[in-house]
Motif scaffolding. Sequence first.
Motif, mmCIF file in Angstrom:
data_model
loop_
_atom_site.group_PDB
_atom_site.id
_atom_site.type_symbol
_atom_site.label_atom_id
_atom_site.label_comp_id
_atom_site.label_asym_id
_atom_site.label_seq_id
_atom_site.Cartn_x
_atom_site.Cartn_y
_atom_site.Cartn_z
ATOM 1 N N ALA A 35 0.831 -1.204 0.000
ATOM 2 C CA ALA A 35 0.000 0.000 0.000
ATOM 3 C C ALA A 35 0.869 1.260 0.000
ATOM 4 N N LEU A 36 1.951 1.244 0.784
ATOM 5 C CA LEU A 36 2.867 2.393 0.794
ATOM 6 C C LEU A 36 3.512 2.593 -0.579
ATOM 7 N N ALA A 37 3.910 1.494 -1.203
ATOM 8 C CA ALA A 37 4.502 1.589 -2.536
ATOM 9 C C ALA A 37 3.496 2.141 -3.541
ATOM 10 N N ALA A 38 2.215 1.747 -3.366
ATOM 11 C CA ALA A 38 1.171 2.228 -4.274
ATOM 12 C C ALA A 38 0.955 3.731 -4.137
ATOM 13 N N LEU A 41 5.018 5.609 -5.292
ATOM 14 C CA LEU A 41 5.420 5.597 -6.708
ATOM 15 C C LEU A 41 4.633 6.603 -7.559
ATOM 16 N N PRO A 42 3.293 6.614 -7.499
ATOM 17 C CA PRO A 42 2.567 7.626 -8.285
ATOM 18 C C PRO A 42 2.899 9.059 -7.868
ATOM 19 N N LEU A 43 3.082 9.292 -6.556
ATOM 20 C CA LEU A 43 3.403 10.648 -6.103
ATOM 21 C C LEU A 43 4.791 11.072 -6.566
ATOM 22 N N ALA A 44 5.737 10.126 -6.609
ATOM 23 C CA ALA A 44 7.078 10.456 -7.102
ATOM 24 C C ALA A 44 7.024 10.862 -8.574
ATOM 25 N N VAL A 45 6.254 10.118 -9.354
ATOM 26 C CA VAL A 45 6.089 10.485 -10.762
ATOM 27 C C VAL A 45 5.380 11.825 -10.893
ATOM 28 N N ALA A 68 -4.442 3.390 -6.959
ATOM 29 C CA ALA A 68 -3.483 2.301 -6.750
ATOM 30 C C ALA A 68 -3.674 1.652 -5.380
ATOM 31 N N VAL A 69 -3.937 2.461 -4.352
ATOM 32 C CA VAL A 69 -4.154 1.920 -3.004
ATOM 33 C C VAL A 69 -5.415 1.064 -2.969
#
Length: 229
Positions: A35-38, A41-45, A68-69
């Motif tokens: 869930a953290l990765a979800a 990753l989108p926020l980094a992009v 994504a979450v």
Amino acid sequence: MAKPQEKVSFGQRLKQIGMVFSFTAKRDKWFVPLALAAVVLPLAVTVVAVIAWGWMWLPVGILLALLAVLIVLNLRSNAAMMNVAEGQPGAAASLLENMRGDWRVTPAVSSTTQLDMVHLVIGRPGVILLAEGNRQRVRGLLGQEKRRLAKVIGNAPLYDYVIGTDEGELPIRKMRTTLMRLPRNLTGKDVNALDKRLTALSARPQLPKGAIPKNMRPPRGAFRQSRGR
């Protein structure tokens, strides 16, 4: 039978999501990292997109992170639910009652004291019997229910499955997919009519099998007296 779904408010929906989140996090050690990765990753992009093309990409990135979450939550919660459901008596009926679509579920229309049971399901495919428990015992229950239903279902298709992991059985993880892939043999009108007939059949009083208890027996000589009148 399954009741029509009631409308859920936004606050109730958020509460339900929170409960599912907590349930999944307790039973799946990979859920929180995924869930953290979800989110990350989108926020980094999104940060890169904002720097390159402007702030208009920020709402898009937030929506993608939320989506994504929810996808991760849906996948991992279903897996956790199936892990808990496997081997639990009545799990198949519980899962069916929450399945999408018009499914009329009557849990444990036939059962034994050893927690073997057969559930009755009415839907667009026809009539479905789902058995849970010892394979040998539930086969007898299935045969009994088939004979009982054959009198009233007419030409409606009748399917039966034994839930389990042995050869020839239907794993509970594949139950929803299997039922959803069955052909739609009946119309909504047919389902309603069939539901009424089977409800009437279940409502008929049945005499208990075996000897009549002493406290329910008529007094001695009552039968002769009734004939002499």
